[in-house]
Design a protein around this motif. Structure first.
Motif, PDB file in Angstrom:
ATOM      1  N   ILE A 279       0.828  -1.211   0.000  1.00 48.98           N
ATOM      2  CA  ILE A 279       0.000   0.000   0.000  1.00 48.98           C
ATOM      3  C   ILE A 279       0.861   1.259   0.000  1.00 48.98           C
ATOM      4  CG2 ILE A 279      -1.655   1.359   1.333  1.00 48.98           C
ATOM      5  CD1 ILE A 279      -2.917  -1.233   2.268  1.00 48.98           C
ATOM      6  N   TRP A 283       0.703   2.698  -3.686  1.00 48.74           N
ATOM      7  CA  TRP A 283      -0.446   3.599  -3.669  1.00 48.74           C
ATOM      8  C   TRP A 283      -0.031   5.005  -3.220  1.00 48.74           C
ATOM      9  CZ3 TRP A 283      -1.668  -1.515  -3.625  1.00 48.74           C
ATOM     10  CH2 TRP A 283      -2.814  -1.918  -4.318  1.00 48.74           C
ATOM     11  N   THR A 287       1.415   8.175  -5.451  1.00 50.15           N
ATOM     12  CA  THR A 287       0.584   9.376  -5.540  1.00 50.15           C
ATOM     13  C   THR A 287       1.353  10.628  -5.130  1.00 50.15           C
ATOM     14  OG1 THR A 287      -1.310   7.977  -4.938  1.00 50.15           O
ATOM     15  CG2 THR A 287      -1.668  10.342  -4.943  1.00 50.15           C
TER      16      THR A 287
END
Length: 382
Positions: A279, A283, A287
């Protein structure tokens, strides 16, 4: 001169994308934005944590340890010996073969007695099981509360589900009261850990822990200053997700609840791998590192923030290696999962085992300078 230097360091173009700057973070129309002076609040919060921790360990952790049957073995103290004590404090806690023989002559003790003295003296400095239980209890309590508090702060926020929205309107994103307190408490806690690091149990990854604390404090502080708060809250909740599992596994380890410890450790390993190695990099870091380049040209603040993120990710990979080592020991059916970062108390049986090994080597001709080589590797795991 100082004023000019300050203006240069805090120039808009360094910390913000083109067209934005510190003026965007001035309060207006009832909207509040993070301020550098807000970070001073974390110092008294950190001091409060230190006081609360002492109260917690005495009134909660100690009775809980007694309830779970956490006990310490009675240690045999090394007898007073000024020569050996001086060598222990100023030269080495693990003397070499030649040093042991030299100290044996200086003190009129046998080599065996010198070995035993150093073993007992090293054990004296090792933290007690009760101390380790108290520390784990304190961290478990904080991480558990912080994780669910973080979820409460984020669960109704759109960027919790669509992380690209953490850049929506940047940097003109108003500060919410829940975000303020989440940041101040988390940062205050990590500062308190840095204050207490000298007195806490020192593990094999002590240097890595210091780097982690400093990088975390710098990351939280910087994200506050430039209003990366949406991303910062996501990073904090991901970090807290697995920590309380590890601390609870330690607690049951010290209590001797082997099956419970093994089960919790398995859960911890799975959560750690998912949150820290999947994660976070694929992710969240994606980002913060890749997606912003589609919105703004790169700037120094962008590189600084993501540089700190890469430091944390490197530490996560290092710790993942330790976790996998423990998993390998766990799978064949070991009785308990052990913390690879800790030192195990040396026992008389280990010392006698070393003696047998030395005698066998002597019989087989494996000698050095006419004497059997001593095994001074005492980096056992806890």
């Amino acid at each position: 001169m100082l004023s000019r230097l300050s203006e240069l360091i805090w120039a808009d173009w360094i910390w913000f994308p083109e067209g934005h700057g510190w003026a965007d973070l001035e309060d207006h129309d009832g909207k509040v934005f993070p301020k550098p002076k807000d970070l001073w609040a974390t110092v008294p919060i950190a001091l409060c944590f230190l006081v609360i921790r002492q109260i917690f360990e005495r009134t909660v952790a100690s009775p809980l340890a007694s309830l779970l049957g956490v006990t310490d073995k009675k240690r045999v103290c090394a007898p007073p010996n000024p020569v050996l004590e001086a060598y222990f404090c100023s030269t080495s806690k693990h003397p070499t073969q030649s040093s042991v023989e030299s100290l044996s002559k200086q003190t009129d003790c046998s080599v065996r007695q010198v070995q035993r003295w150093f073993r007992q003296r090293r054990n004296q400095d090792r933290p007690s099981k009760l101390k380790k239980f108290r520390e784990a209890s304190w961290r478990f309590t904080f991480y558990l509360i912080a994780f669910f508090a973080g979820l409460a702060v984020l669960v109704d926020k759109p960027w919790f589900y669509d992380m690209k929205q953490m850049w929506d309107g940047f940097p003109k994103m108003p500060l919410l009261p829940s975000q303020y307190w989440y940041y101040m408490i988390e940062l205050g806690f990590y500062i308190s850990l840095l204050f207490s690091v000298a007195s806490d149990v020192k593990r094999k990854d002590f240097k890595e822990q210091i780097i982690h604390h400093v990088a975390t404090i710098a990351l939280i502080s910087f994200s506050w200053l430039v209003n990366y708060i949406r991303g910062g809250t996501l990073i904090m909740v991901v970090h807290d997700a697995s920590d309380y599992f590890m601390e609870s596994a330690k607690m049951f380890n010290y209590a001797g609840w082997r099956k419970t410890c093994n089960f919790i450790f398995t859960v911890f390993a799975a959560v750690f791998i998912v949150t820290r190695l999947i994660i976070l990099p694929f992710w969240i870091i994606h980002t913060t590192l890749v997606y912003p380049l589609t919105l703004y040209p790169p700037f120094f603040g962008f590189y600084f923030f993501n540089g700190l993120m890469c430091v944390l990710q490197t530490l996560h990979i290092f710790w993942a290696g330790l976790i996998l080592r423990m998993v390998v020991k766990f799978l064949p059916g070991n009785d308990i999962v052990e913390d690879e970062r800790s030192d195990k108390e040396e026992t008389e049986s280990e010392d006698e085992g070393d003696d047998r090994e030395q005698r066998e080597k002597s019989k087989n001709g494996h000698v050095q300078n006419g004497h059997a080589r001593l095994n001074n590797n005492h980096s056992k795991t806890d």
